[in-house]
Motif scaffolding. Structure first.
Motif, PDB file in Angstrom:
ATOM      1  N   LEU A   1       0.828  -1.208   0.000  1.00  0.00           N
ATOM      2  CA  LEU A   1       0.000   0.000   0.000  1.00  0.00           C
ATOM      3  C   LEU A   1       0.861   1.256   0.000  1.00  0.00           C
ATOM      4  N   ALA A   2       1.949   1.240   0.767  1.00  0.00           N
ATOM      5  CA  ALA A   2       2.844   2.399   0.803  1.00  0.00           C
ATOM      6  C   ALA A   2       3.442   2.662  -0.580  1.00  0.00           C
ATOM      7  N   GLU A   3       3.846   1.599  -1.278  1.00  0.00           N
ATOM      8  CA  GLU A   3       4.405   1.767  -2.619  1.00  0.00           C
ATOM      9  C   GLU A   3       3.346   2.265  -3.598  1.00  0.00           C
ATOM     10  N   ALA A   4       2.099   1.785  -3.431  1.00  0.00           N
ATOM     11  CA  ALA A   4       1.011   2.269  -4.286  1.00  0.00           C
ATOM     12  C   ALA A   4       0.796   3.762  -4.094  1.00  0.00           C
ATOM     13  N   LEU A   5       0.828   4.219  -2.852  1.00  0.00           N
ATOM     14  CA  LEU A   5       0.638   5.654  -2.581  1.00  0.00           C
ATOM     15  C   LEU A   5       1.801   6.474  -3.129  1.00  0.00           C
ATOM     16  N   ARG A   6       2.978   5.882  -3.159  1.00  0.00           N
ATOM     17  CA  ARG A   6       4.128   6.594  -3.707  1.00  0.00           C
ATOM     18  C   ARG A   6       3.986   6.804  -5.222  1.00  0.00           C
ATOM     19  N   HIS A   7       3.237   5.891  -5.885  1.00  0.00           N
ATOM     20  CA  HIS A   7       3.036   5.994  -7.326  1.00  0.00           C
ATOM     21  C   HIS A   7       1.854   6.890  -7.695  1.00  0.00           C
ATOM     22  N   GLY A   8       1.067   7.313  -6.716  1.00  0.00           N
ATOM     23  CA  GLY A   8      -0.072   8.182  -7.023  1.00  0.00           C
ATOM     24  C   GLY A   8      -1.257   7.868  -6.138  1.00  0.00           C
ATOM     25  N   PRO A   9      -2.420   8.393  -6.482  1.00  0.00           N
ATOM     26  CA  PRO A   9      -3.606   8.173  -5.644  1.00  0.00           C
ATOM     27  C   PRO A   9      -4.059   6.706  -5.676  1.00  0.00           C
ATOM     28  N   VAL A  10      -4.596   6.262  -4.540  1.00  0.00           N
ATOM     29  CA  VAL A  10      -5.162   4.922  -4.420  1.00  0.00           C
ATOM     30  C   VAL A  10      -6.664   5.079  -4.175  1.00  0.00           C
ATOM     31  N   HIS A  11      -7.457   4.562  -5.092  1.00  0.00           N
ATOM     32  CA  HIS A  11      -8.910   4.689  -4.978  1.00  0.00           C
ATOM     33  C   HIS A  11      -9.533   3.557  -4.161  1.00  0.00           C
ATOM     34  N   ALA A  12      -8.878   2.400  -4.134  1.00  0.00           N
ATOM     35  CA  ALA A  12      -9.385   1.283  -3.331  1.00  0.00           C
ATOM     36  C   ALA A  12      -8.273   0.263  -3.130  1.00  0.00           C
ATOM     37  N   PHE A  13      -8.273  -0.367  -1.960  1.00  0.00           N
ATOM     38  CA  PHE A  13      -7.322  -1.436  -1.657  1.00  0.00           C
ATOM     39  C   PHE A  13      -8.091  -2.452  -0.823  1.00  0.00           C
ATOM     40  N   THR A  14      -8.594  -3.499  -1.480  1.00  0.00           N
ATOM     41  CA  THR A  14      -9.594  -4.380  -0.889  1.00  0.00           C
ATOM     42  C   THR A  14      -9.115  -5.822  -0.845  1.00  0.00           C
ATOM     43  N   PRO A  15      -9.218  -6.484   0.327  1.00  0.00           N
ATOM     44  CA  PRO A  15      -8.893  -7.914   0.373  1.00  0.00           C
ATOM     45  C   PRO A  15      -9.865  -8.710  -0.495  1.00  0.00           C
ATOM     46  N   LEU A  16      -9.362  -9.694  -1.221  1.00  0.00           N
ATOM     47  CA  LEU A  16     -10.189 -10.596  -2.008  1.00  0.00           C
ATOM     48  C   LEU A  16     -10.350 -11.891  -1.220  1.00  0.00           C
ATOM     49  N   VAL A  17     -11.528 -12.069  -0.631  1.00  0.00           N
ATOM     50  CA  VAL A  17     -11.791 -13.240   0.204  1.00  0.00           C
ATOM     51  C   VAL A  17     -12.554 -14.265  -0.625  1.00  0.00           C
ATOM     52  N   PRO A  18     -12.021 -15.474  -0.790  1.00  0.00           N
ATOM     53  CA  PRO A  18     -12.707 -16.468  -1.622  1.00  0.00           C
ATOM     54  C   PRO A  18     -14.017 -16.920  -0.992  1.00  0.00           C
ATOM     55  N   SER A  19     -14.982 -17.240  -1.827  1.00  0.00           N
ATOM     56  CA  SER A  19     -16.235 -17.816  -1.345  1.00  0.00           C
ATOM     57  C   SER A  19     -16.027 -19.298  -1.045  1.00  0.00           C
ATOM     58  N   ILE A  20     -17.003 -19.881  -0.348  1.00  0.00           N
ATOM     59  CA  ILE A  20     -16.948 -21.315  -0.096  1.00  0.00           C
ATOM     60  C   ILE A  20     -16.951 -22.080  -1.418  1.00  0.00           C
ATOM     61  N   ALA A  21     -17.687 -21.584  -2.403  1.00  0.00           N
ATOM     62  CA  ALA A  21     -17.699 -22.236  -3.715  1.00  0.00           C
ATOM     63  C   ALA A  21     -16.309 -22.200  -4.344  1.00  0.00           C
ATOM     64  N   ASP A  22     -15.597 -21.074  -4.209  1.00  0.00           N
ATOM     65  CA  ASP A  22     -14.234 -20.979  -4.740  1.00  0.00           C
ATOM     66  C   ASP A  22     -13.316 -21.993  -4.051  1.00  0.00           C
ATOM     67  N   ILE A  23     -13.436 -22.074  -2.728  1.00  0.00           N
ATOM     68  CA  ILE A  23     -12.600 -22.995  -1.958  1.00  0.00           C
ATOM     69  C   ILE A  23     -12.913 -24.436  -2.360  1.00  0.00           C
ATOM     70  N   TYR A  24     -14.196 -24.742  -2.500  1.00  0.00           N
ATOM     71  CA  TYR A  24     -14.610 -26.095  -2.878  1.00  0.00           C
ATOM     72  C   TYR A  24     -14.033 -26.474  -4.239  1.00  0.00           C
ATOM     73  N   ARG A  25     -14.148 -25.589  -5.205  1.00  0.00           N
ATOM     74  CA  ARG A  25     -13.630 -25.902  -6.549  1.00  0.00           C
ATOM     75  C   ARG A  25     -12.121 -26.109  -6.527  1.00  0.00           C
ATOM     76  N   GLU A  26     -11.425 -25.288  -5.751  1.00  0.00           N
ATOM     77  CA  GLU A  26      -9.969 -25.435  -5.662  1.00  0.00           C
ATOM     78  C   GLU A  26      -9.567 -26.752  -5.010  1.00  0.00           C
ATOM     79  N   MET A  27     -10.260 -27.099  -3.910  1.00  0.00           N
ATOM     80  CA  MET A  27      -9.861 -28.274  -3.141  1.00  0.00           C
ATOM     81  C   MET A  27     -10.271 -29.581  -3.826  1.00  0.00           C
ATOM     82  N   THR A  28     -11.280 -29.542  -4.696  1.00  0.00           N
ATOM     83  CA  THR A  28     -11.745 -30.774  -5.335  1.00  0.00           C
ATOM     84  C   THR A  28     -11.341 -30.861  -6.801  1.00  0.00           C
ATOM     85  N   ALA A  29     -10.547 -29.915  -7.268  1.00  0.00           N
ATOM     86  CA  ALA A  29     -10.111 -29.957  -8.673  1.00  0.00           C
ATOM     87  C   ALA A  29      -9.275 -31.206  -8.897  1.00  0.00           C
ATOM     88  N   ALA A  30      -9.493 -31.836 -10.039  1.00  0.00           N
ATOM     89  CA  ALA A  30      -8.741 -33.051 -10.357  1.00  0.00           C
ATOM     90  C   ALA A  30      -7.275 -32.725 -10.603  1.00  0.00           C
TER      91      ALA A  30
END
Length: 294
Positions: A265-294
């Protein structure tokens, strides 16, 4: 508490359940998910004593589960097992009496359950005359008879309309809040995400992930959505960054598991304005697909 310890079940040369271990705690709803043939139904049948285990142990309150213990468990099988030509009220009262209730108590409890499940006007109907969704509700009522100390429910929401799903969800939460451990399987991952305190994911007979929903969402490397108004390829040079997907207005960025987001985030601010910095939290469906992928 229900505990499964290295549970195994073989059908000939096929190992359907392979060293499965997890626990189902009181005051909590545990979702049991996996594809067709993952081993969920076989595991539930072993808990209930319908199938014998070929290895491992099932414990109830710390000691091996007994036939007497199982008489206090509420079980809903995947296949409906009620009498299609018998009326709803008569067969539920009969089942409640088998669980030790007097006729008067069984009738009172059954009528209360039918009212709660929206079936009060169907009590005199034959089961076969009901819609599939209403037959499912009767099967649910059968599992809830006799003040069960543990609930094992195989696809309880299958075939229910949204209002019935909400009613069932409220009921299960009430049982869990009263200290009853609840284990249920479902293919409706959005529903599992909404309801469950704990989650067990199976594939090919093995448990591939288990824990609270929050633990599973945060088990992998953290990812963030950074919006700066322009591509953020420079993020690749920030220590701790392991992957960058550039976007026209920023980037999706993955960090090493131990890395803190502050330097990014500090490096992003050094490069200019930051409009949003949001954690990407996986859904249970995302976790399920990842864990059961062949």
């Amino acid at each position: 508490m229900l505990e499964l310890d290295e549970l195994v079940r073989d059908f000939g040369s096929n190992r359907a359940v392979d060293q499965v271990s997890f626990r189902v705690s009181g005051n909590r709803l545990t979702g049991f998910v996996g594809g067709n043939g993952a081993g969920k139904t076989t595991t539930m049948r072993m808990i209930m004593g319908v199938l014998a285990a070929n290895g491992g142990e099932i414990r109830w309150h710390g000691v091996p589960v007994s036939a007497a213990d199982r008489r206090d468990f509420g079980y809903m099988p995947e296949e409906r097992g009620l009498y299609p030509k018998q009326t709803v009220l008569s067969q539920l009262v009969y089942l409640a009496r088998l669980r030790g209730q007097s006729t008067a108590d069984a009738r009172q409890h059954t009528l209360a359950l039918l009212e709660r499940l929206g079936l009060a006007d169907k009590s005199a109907a034959r089961l076969e005359s009901l819609s599939l969704g209403n037959q499912q509700r009767v099967q649910i009522a059968a599992a809830l008879l006799g003040s069960p100390k543990l609930l094992i429910l195989d696809e309880p929401f299958s075939g229910l309309d949204p209002h019935a799903v909400d009613t069932m969800a409220e009921l299960l939460r009430e049982y869990a809040d009263a200290g009853v451990p609840v284990l249920f399987s479902s293919h409706q991952l959005d529903l599992v995400e909404r309801l469950c305190d704990d989650l067990v994911i199976m594939t090919a007979g093995r448990v591939v992930a288990k824990g609270t929903a929050d633990e599973l969402r945060h088990r992998d490397r953290p990812r963030y959505h950074l919006i700066t108004g322009s591509p953020a390829g420079w993020a690749r040079t920030v220590p701790g960054v392991t992957d960058v997907e550039e976007l026209p207005d920023g980037a999706r960025i993955e960090l090493a598991a131990e890395a803190e987001p502050g330097p990014l985030l500090a490096e992003a601010l050094r490069h200019g304005p930051v409009h949003a910095f949001t954690p990407l939290v996986p859904s249970i469906a995302d976790i399920y697909r990842e864990m059961t992928a062949a």
